[in-house]
Motif scaffolding. Structure first.
Motif, PDB file in Angstrom:
ATOM      1  N   TYR A 127      -8.267 -21.829  18.834  1.00 54.17           N
ATOM      2  CA  TYR A 127      -8.252 -21.803  17.364  1.00 54.17           C
ATOM      3  C   TYR A 127      -9.632 -22.149  16.837  1.00 54.17           C
ATOM      4  N   THR A 188     -12.375 -18.162  10.095  1.00 51.23           N
ATOM      5  CA  THR A 188     -11.965 -18.970   8.943  1.00 51.23           C
ATOM      6  C   THR A 188     -11.421 -20.309   9.426  1.00 51.23           C
ATOM      7  N   ASN A 190      -9.764 -24.034   8.284  1.00 52.44           N
ATOM      8  CA  ASN A 190      -8.963 -24.616   7.199  1.00 52.44           C
ATOM      9  C   ASN A 190      -9.644 -25.849   6.613  1.00 52.44           C
ATOM     10  N   GLY A 193      -9.291 -25.340   1.556  1.00 56.40           N
ATOM     11  CA  GLY A 193      -8.562 -24.123   1.252  1.00 56.40           C
ATOM     12  C   GLY A 193      -8.947 -22.931   2.097  1.00 56.40           C
ATOM     13  N   GLY A 194      -9.859 -23.108   3.033  1.00 60.16           N
ATOM     14  CA  GLY A 194     -10.275 -22.018   3.902  1.00 60.16           C
ATOM     15  C   GLY A 194     -11.751 -21.707   3.756  1.00 60.16           C
TER      16      GLY A 194
END
Length: 235
Positions: A127, A188, A190, A193-194
């Motif tokens: 991730y 992206t 987190n 909000g990203g």
């Protein structure tokens, strides 16, 4: 006389619990923030490496195509062979010159190997996933990124010095050209909000396309040589 301290002890206990709760909350926030920053920093490194890897894949694909598309020695020995390409200027020049706006998206529909398309996952090993962006090869015809225009292309010296941009020399032998491969990777994280992390890697190189002819002119051997100029990275 015996004093009753039960009320004082209860008050001290409640206050102590409140202080410990506040300390625990602050510690949790610090650990959480550090974890987010670690993820961000680690992802940024992975995105940079991914963009570099895509450039290397594009370079390898060009070499692969040159071998696959080279014209074999004709029988009888007449005509041309080797890295002929369209118009006898080599495969790389032909592909870029024949693309829209002279921008060849070489890995979009790669032949014989897996394609790397814009928006597709390039690295899903952990991730977050790393996505590929634009990947293309194009001509370089003006000064940029610290590279200057060359004036003498009669020898390999400027090519090996890694700073000179060369323009096509019409139909002269050898034909010279400067290219760049551009690769974009993104991910992206987190955060707030990203947050999108983007890395653009550009690889510059020169090429010279030689044509050797037999004394009687019955056969031409086409060979393209590449000379690395340098890398540029923008994050």
């Amino acid at each position: 006389m015996i004093n009753n301290n039960k009320g004082a002890i209860l008050l001290i206990t409640v206050v102590s619990m409140m202080i410990l709760t506040i300390i625990g909350y602050i510690t949790l926030q610090m650990v959480s923030s550090q974890g987010v920053m670690d993820t961000y920093d680690h992802t940024k490194i992975r995105v940079d490496y991914a963009a570099e890897a895509i450039v290397e894949r594009a370079r390898g694909y060009i070499d692969y195509l040159v071998v696959q598309k080279s014209t074999p020695m004709p029988t009888p020995v007449i005509g041309s062979y080797g890295d002929v390409g369209s118009g006898g200027k080599g495969l790389l020049y032909s592909m870029v010159d024949g693309s829209v706006d002279n921008r060849w998206f070489l890995l979009e529909n790669a032949e014989g190997v897996d394609s790397v398309k814009r928006g597709h996952v390039f690295d899903n090993s952990m991730y977050p996933n790393i996505f590929a962006g634009d990947i293309y090869c194009e001509f370089v015809t003006e000064e940029e990124d610290g590279f200057v225009l060359g004036t003498d292309v009669s020898s390999d010296q400027q090519l090996k010095s890694k700073v000179f941009i060369l323009n096509p020399t019409s139909d002269e032998n050898p034909k010279c050209q400067t290219y760049r491969i551009v690769a974009v990777a993104s991910a992206t994280v987190n955060v707030a909000g990203g947050t999108v992390i983007v890395s653009t890697v550009t690889y510059y190189f020169n090429s010279r396309h030689y044509v050797d002819k037999n004394a009687d002119g019955t056969v031409e051997k086409h060979v393209t040589k590449q000379y690395s100029m340098g890398w540029r990275k923008q994050s």
